[in-house]
Design a protein around this motif. Structure first.
Motif, PDB file in Angstrom:
ATOM      1  N   HIS A  54      28.162 -28.885  38.107  1.00  0.00           N
ATOM      2  CA  HIS A  54      29.360 -29.697  37.977  1.00  0.00           C
ATOM      3  C   HIS A  54      28.943 -31.062  37.428  1.00  0.00           C
ATOM      4  N   PRO A  55      29.303 -31.370  36.186  1.00  0.00           N
ATOM      5  CA  PRO A  55      28.914 -32.675  35.631  1.00  0.00           C
ATOM      6  C   PRO A  55      29.433 -33.819  36.496  1.00  0.00           C
ATOM      7  N   ALA A  56      28.682 -34.906  36.531  1.00  0.00           N
ATOM      8  CA  ALA A  56      29.070 -36.063  37.325  1.00  0.00           C
ATOM      9  C   ALA A  56      28.607 -37.334  36.637  1.00  0.00           C
ATOM     10  N   PHE A  57      29.383 -38.397  36.793  1.00  0.00           N
ATOM     11  CA  PHE A  57      29.054 -39.726  36.290  1.00  0.00           C
ATOM     12  C   PHE A  57      28.997 -40.673  37.483  1.00  0.00           C
ATOM     13  N   ASP A  58      27.824 -41.172  37.796  1.00  0.00           N
ATOM     14  CA  ASP A  58      27.642 -42.113  38.893  1.00  0.00           C
ATOM     15  C   ASP A  58      27.338 -43.495  38.318  1.00  0.00           C
TER      16      ASP A  58
ATOM     17  N   THR B 196      38.080 -29.791  28.699  1.00  0.00           N
ATOM     18  CA  THR B 196      39.056 -30.521  29.500  1.00  0.00           C
ATOM     19  C   THR B 196      38.838 -30.141  30.953  1.00  0.00           C
ATOM     20  N   TRP B 197      38.634 -31.156  31.785  1.00  0.00           N
ATOM     21  CA  TRP B 197      38.222 -30.942  33.169  1.00  0.00           C
ATOM     22  C   TRP B 197      39.186 -31.608  34.146  1.00  0.00           C
ATOM     23  N   LYS B 198      39.298 -31.015  35.313  1.00  0.00           N
ATOM     24  CA  LYS B 198      39.858 -31.715  36.460  1.00  0.00           C
ATOM     25  C   LYS B 198      38.687 -32.344  37.206  1.00  0.00           C
TER      26      LYS B 198
ATOM     27  N   SER C 143      40.580 -40.531  44.136  1.00  0.00           N
ATOM     28  CA  SER C 143      41.647 -40.061  43.247  1.00  0.00           C
ATOM     29  C   SER C 143      41.418 -38.588  42.946  1.00  0.00           C
ATOM     30  N   HIS C 144      42.397 -37.754  43.259  1.00  0.00           N
ATOM     31  CA  HIS C 144      42.269 -36.309  43.045  1.00  0.00           C
ATOM     32  C   HIS C 144      43.005 -35.835  41.792  1.00  0.00           C
ATOM     33  N   ASP C 145      43.621 -36.747  41.068  1.00  0.00           N
ATOM     34  CA  ASP C 145      44.438 -36.351  39.919  1.00  0.00           C
ATOM     35  C   ASP C 145      43.806 -36.752  38.589  1.00  0.00           C
ATOM     36  N   ILE C 146      42.496 -36.788  38.534  1.00  0.00           N
ATOM     37  CA  ILE C 146      41.800 -37.235  37.333  1.00  0.00           C
ATOM     38  C   ILE C 146      41.631 -36.069  36.345  1.00  0.00           C
ATOM     39  N   THR C 147      41.950 -36.328  35.084  1.00  0.00           N
ATOM     40  CA  THR C 147      41.716 -35.364  33.999  1.00  0.00           C
ATOM     41  C   THR C 147      40.766 -36.001  32.998  1.00  0.00           C
ATOM     42  N   VAL C 148      39.726 -35.262  32.618  1.00  0.00           N
ATOM     43  CA  VAL C 148      38.734 -35.746  31.656  1.00  0.00           C
ATOM     44  C   VAL C 148      38.753 -34.827  30.441  1.00  0.00           C
ATOM     45  N   ARG C 149      38.931 -35.416  29.271  1.00  0.00           N
ATOM     46  CA  ARG C 149      38.901 -34.656  28.014  1.00  0.00           C
ATOM     47  C   ARG C 149      37.727 -35.159  27.183  1.00  0.00           C
TER      48      ARG C 149
ATOM     49  N   THR D 166      35.280 -31.063  38.732  1.00  0.00           N
ATOM     50  CA  THR D 166      35.387 -29.936  39.666  1.00  0.00           C
ATOM     51  C   THR D 166      35.503 -28.590  38.952  1.00  0.00           C
ATOM     52  N   HIS D 167      36.305 -28.525  37.886  1.00  0.00           N
ATOM     53  CA  HIS D 167      36.412 -27.286  37.135  1.00  0.00           C
ATOM     54  C   HIS D 167      36.987 -27.559  35.756  1.00  0.00           C
TER      55      HIS D 167
END
Length: 213
Positions: free
Chosen positions: A186-190, A64-66, A83-89, A209-210
């Motif tokens: 830091h994983p990223a999806f472009d 679970t990531w921010k 958007s700074h409030d994204i949560t990825v599970r 981010t973490h």
């Protein structure tokens, strides 16, 4: 030679002949367990069915990531909406035997609730990564199929196409797209779009981010 002896002698001679060629004793040949066609087929397809190192390559995404999301379509003039409030599970789907990852992204986008469900996996037969998403913005599945891979890449480039519902211009146009997934650090999806007659451009970026857990 009686008929009974002839029937016995033929397989015995074959066994002795094999022993002479391969160095395997006739007794070993006679006592070797038979391998059925089904068993041979199962053995040859294990590598195609069972998850392996290419699936394990996706493990860094699990958790679970921010995250921070940058959307360049809504921003305009090259300035993204952020958007700074994204949560990825992200979890392995255990009922698939660990063959597919499920990703759920939630937060806001331009002040509105945002949700995305994604499924990421590797086709052992096609030797390619496959990625499909469903979100609260686009009224169609976004499906990507990568090229066959060699080695173990830390960056995945997975192309696809979709039918524009009118977000980028006249509805009904086929738009080429490509998702680039960075696995290390830091994983990223472009996400990139290539509209007809235009150069490829970055339209969306999500950076983890973490990890929360």
């Amino acid at each position: 030679m009686t008929r009974k002896f002839a029937i016995w002698a033929a397989p015995a001679a074959l066994a002795l002949g094999l022993a002479g060629v391969t160095g395997v004793s006739a007794a070993t040949v006679r006592n070797r367990p038979a391998v059925s066609t089904a068993q041979a087929a199962a053995s040859s397809t294990d590598d195609y069915i069972d998850p392996g190192p290419y699936q394990r390559r996706l493990d860094p995404l699990v958790g679970t990531w921010k995250a921070v999301k940058y959307n360049y379509i809504l921003g305009g003039d090259g300035t993204p909406v952020v958007s700074h409030d994204i949560t990825v599970r992200t979890r392995w789907i255990t009922k698939t035997g660990g063959r597919f990852l499920q990703e759920q992204t939630e937060g806001t986008l331009a002040g509105k609730p945002y949700y995305r469900l994604g499924v990421l996996g590797f086709s052992n037969v096609d030797r390619r990564y496959e990625w499909t998403t469903f979100d609260s913005v686009t009224p169609t599945a976004m499906t990507y199929r990568g090229a066959p891979v060699s080695g173990f890449p830390s960056v995945l480039s997975i192309p696809g196409t979709f039918t524009d519902p009118g977000l980028l211009g006249p509805a009904g146009r086929t738009i080429a797209m490509r998702t680039v997934i960075t696995l290390k650090g830091h994983p990223a999806f472009d996400l990139y779009f290539t509209e007809p007659g235009q150069a490829e451009r970055l339209v969306d970026r999500v950076v983890y981010t973490h990890r929360i857990r």
